[in-house]
Design an enzyme around this catalytic site. Structure first.
Site, PDB file in Angstrom:
ATOM      1  N   MET A   1      -5.028  -4.208  -7.237  1.00 52.56           N
ATOM      2  CA  MET A   1      -4.776  -2.798  -6.946  1.00 52.56           C
ATOM      3  C   MET A   1      -5.975  -1.990  -7.421  1.00 52.56           C
ATOM      4  SD  MET A   1      -1.696  -0.331  -8.196  1.00 52.56           S
ATOM      5  CE  MET A   1      -2.268  -0.062  -9.838  1.00 52.56           C
ATOM      6  N   ASN A   2      -6.421  -1.026  -6.584  1.00 53.12           N
ATOM      7  CA  ASN A   2      -7.385  -0.072  -7.123  1.00 53.12           C
ATOM      8  C   ASN A   2      -6.940   1.355  -6.851  1.00 53.12           C
ATOM      9  OD1 ASN A   2      -8.611  -1.322  -4.594  1.00 53.12           O
ATOM     10  ND2 ASN A   2     -10.179   0.214  -4.845  1.00 53.12           N
ATOM     11  N   ASP A   3      -7.647   2.124  -6.051  1.00 51.99           N
ATOM     12  CA  ASP A   3      -7.451   3.577  -6.038  1.00 51.99           C
ATOM     13  C   ASP A   3      -6.028   4.040  -5.677  1.00 51.99           C
ATOM     14  OD1 ASP A   3     -10.134   3.015  -5.973  1.00 51.99           O
ATOM     15  OD2 ASP A   3     -10.540   4.125  -4.143  1.00 51.99           O
TER      16      ASP A   3
ATOM     17  N   TRP B   1      -9.422   1.478   3.557  1.00 49.84           N
ATOM     18  CA  TRP B   1      -9.899   2.007   2.280  1.00 49.84           C
ATOM     19  C   TRP B   1      -9.306   3.383   2.018  1.00 49.84           C
ATOM     20  CZ3 TRP B   1     -15.487   0.294   0.618  1.00 49.84           C
ATOM     21  CH2 TRP B   1     -15.503  -1.095   0.496  1.00 49.84           C
TER      22      TRP B   1
ATOM     23  N   GLU C   1     -17.696   9.152  -4.728  1.00 49.62           N
ATOM     24  CA  GLU C   1     -16.517   8.528  -4.129  1.00 49.62           C
ATOM     25  C   GLU C   1     -15.297   9.416  -4.385  1.00 49.62           C
ATOM     26  OE1 GLU C   1     -16.726   3.985  -3.754  1.00 49.62           O
ATOM     27  OE2 GLU C   1     -16.677   4.346  -5.896  1.00 49.62           O
TER      28      GLU C   1
END
Ligand code: DQQ
Length: 514
Positions: A32-34, A94, A219
């Site tokens: 998991m990221n953002d 993304w 980002e």
């Protein structure tokens, strides 16, 4: 490198890891990221997230989805977006945002394709439940950076309505200059007009090693306004309110740290008055995304990156957790401050039992919520050992001391673990504070530490190896005094049954950076 592990096996691995945070939101297993698409709709909070259900590594990114009524207890929903062969998001869906187009939920996200590699702006339309998503047939709706611009990268979105039209920011960077956010306008979310950069940073003002360097690419841009009464809303150039631009500084594949720029929004440009570190723990609270909930408060999420190396993350079967949600506000002096949302107190259970030994107060806990006030005359310091063994062989040490600029906050991880392959670097920064007495809050969850000193946040990750690394020791030094010390055990918040994704997707075994 090992191939993908079936998701059910990843889940077993994840559950077996005693260092996986369980008061925080984590994916069922895998990577998991953002945080993405953060919102509240008809009373229900939505948290989408960058998710690879197939392996604890950053590839084949899907959008996971969970819902909550209180921001701390979450229920999985089906995966919202998955990479689709032949589409602009063939190799990953993304980061992006959720907007409401006259009642219809729309996700604006970056389609990722390995081909160039490229990222483009894509749309998906949701049904009322937000469980089922259909791609816009003409994706991508923005196929690349403005013609003639020489950019370092181009992805991530912030979208709002202003003056009867849609506006969008896309994160980017002007090669040789600095990070930037490109501004667009649209009547229908599908056809976009370029309005040039809203703001451009200057990467030459600080050395690259500086913890406030603005990087060569921005980002996860997140732009909004904050009013004097503490409420927040989408950008509005006519409002005269202060505006904040959150972004994550990036450089050549490295995720560095989140920053916030404060300034004045003048039509198509944002005049930046000041930058501030959004979290003194740098990349451990990366890719923040925020929203104004139905009460008008600004709620912030961010990705707590691991400090384990990539192979250890793969072996663990899981990687990444969200911070506990925070309220963010701008104080009268122009300082952005944060605190855990009040709902985090729903996780408090039995009080910690403190024992006094002179200037030291001791308790035990690895999932805990601790708070105290620290009176810090010049030269004084409070030292807090966390995840500490009695012999001190493992301990993570927080030191809060009076400095010329306010309060100096240091988290020393050098003894935080006897394990290998870990980032044990220290975090340091200032908490602007004119008062002698500061408010301190510390949230521990197995391998996560979130510290708030007068609303200045420091997030980190530590991985003690010893079963007896459970001590919390609060010590007053050089004339400091600690008052109103309280603590509670924090409950697990994870649902008992998680929604396990199908394990038959994608056999792709490549590795890629950001
Ligand atoms: N993560 C996403 C990107 C974003 C980065 C991909 C930040 O859209 O730029 O998973 O962590």
């Amino acid at each position: 490198m090992s191939g993908p592990i079936a998701t059910a096996s990843l889940r077993e691995l994840a559950l077996a890891d005693r260092l996986r945070p369980s008061s925080h939101f984590t994916a069922p297993a895998g990577w998991m990221n953002d945080p993405n698409g953060v919102a509240q709709r008809a009373g229900v909070y939505h948290l989408f997230y960058q998710y690879n259900p197939l392996a604890a590594e950053h590839r084949s990114i899907h959008w996971g989805h969970a819902i909550s009524r209180d921001l701390v207890h979450w229920q999985d929903r089906p995966i919202a977006l998955s990479p689709a062969t032949g589409a602009p998001d063939a190799d990953g869906c993304w980061s992006g945002v959720l907007v409401d187009d006259g009642g219809r939920p729309v996700i604006v996200y970056s389609g990722h394709s390995d081909a160039a590699p490229t990222q483009t702006a894509c749309l998906a339309y949701g049904d009322d439940s937000l469980d089922t998503w259909t791609r816009e047939p003409s994706n991508p709706v923005i196929s690349g950076p403005p013609a003639g611009s020489d950019v370092t990268a181009f992805r991530d979105h912030c979208v709002w309505r202003e003056n009867g039209a849609w506006r969008q920011l896309i994160g980017s960077g002007r090669r040789g200059v600095g990070g930037c956010a490109f501004l667009y306008e649209s009547d229908d979310l599908v056809t976009w007009r370029e309005l040039g950069p809203l703001a451009v940073g200057d990467a030459s003002t600080l050395p690259q090693q500086d913890s406030a360097w603005t990087g060569t690419m921005w980002e996860c841009v997140d732009f909004f306004r904050v009013s004097a009464d503490g409420s927040s809303a989408p950008p509005d150039a006519a409002s005269g309110d202060d505006h904040l631009l959150l972004f994550s500084a990036w450089h050549e594949g490295k995720t560095l740290h989140p920053l916030v720029a404060r300034g004045r929004y003048r039509g198509d440009r944002f005049e930046i008055d000041a930058y501030q570190r959004l979290d003194l723990g740098g990349r451990h609270a990366y890719a923040p995304q925020s929203f104004a909930d139905e009460s008008g408060r600004r709620v912030l999420w961010a990705w707590m990156q691991e400090a384990r190396d990539a192979e250890a993350q793969r072996r663990a079967g899981w990687s990444g957790a969200m911070i506990l949600p925070r309220r963010l506000w701008l104080d009268e002096a122009g300082v952005v401050r944060q605190e855990p949302v009040a709902e985090v107190e729903l996780l408090r259970r039995d009080p910690l039992a403190w024992q006094s030994q002179g200037a030291v107060q001791r308790a035990v806990g690895v999932q805990a919520d601790v708070q105290f006030t620290a009176a810090l005359p010049g030269g004084a310091a409070v030292r807090v050992a966390l995840f500490a063994t009695d012999d001190g062989a493992e301990q993570t040490v927080l030191t809060i001391s009076r400095s010329e600029r306010g309060v100096d906050v240091v988290l020393d991880r050098s003894l935080s673990s006897l394990g290998d392959g870990l980032d044990l670097s220290s975090h340091r920064g200032d908490a602007p504070s004119a008062e002698e007495r500061v408010q301190v809050r510390i949230l521990l969850d197995r391998s996560s530490v979130e510290v708030f000193v007068d609303g200045i946040a420091l997030t980190s990750r530590v991985y003690p190896t010893r079963a007896d690394a459970i001590g919390i020791r609060v010590e007053s030094r050089r004339g400091a005094s600690v008052g109103a010390l309280r603590g509670w055990r924090l409950a697990d918040a994870e649902q008992e049954a998680r929604m396990i994704g199908s394990d038959d997707e994608g056999e792709d075994d490549d590795e890629r950076g950001f």
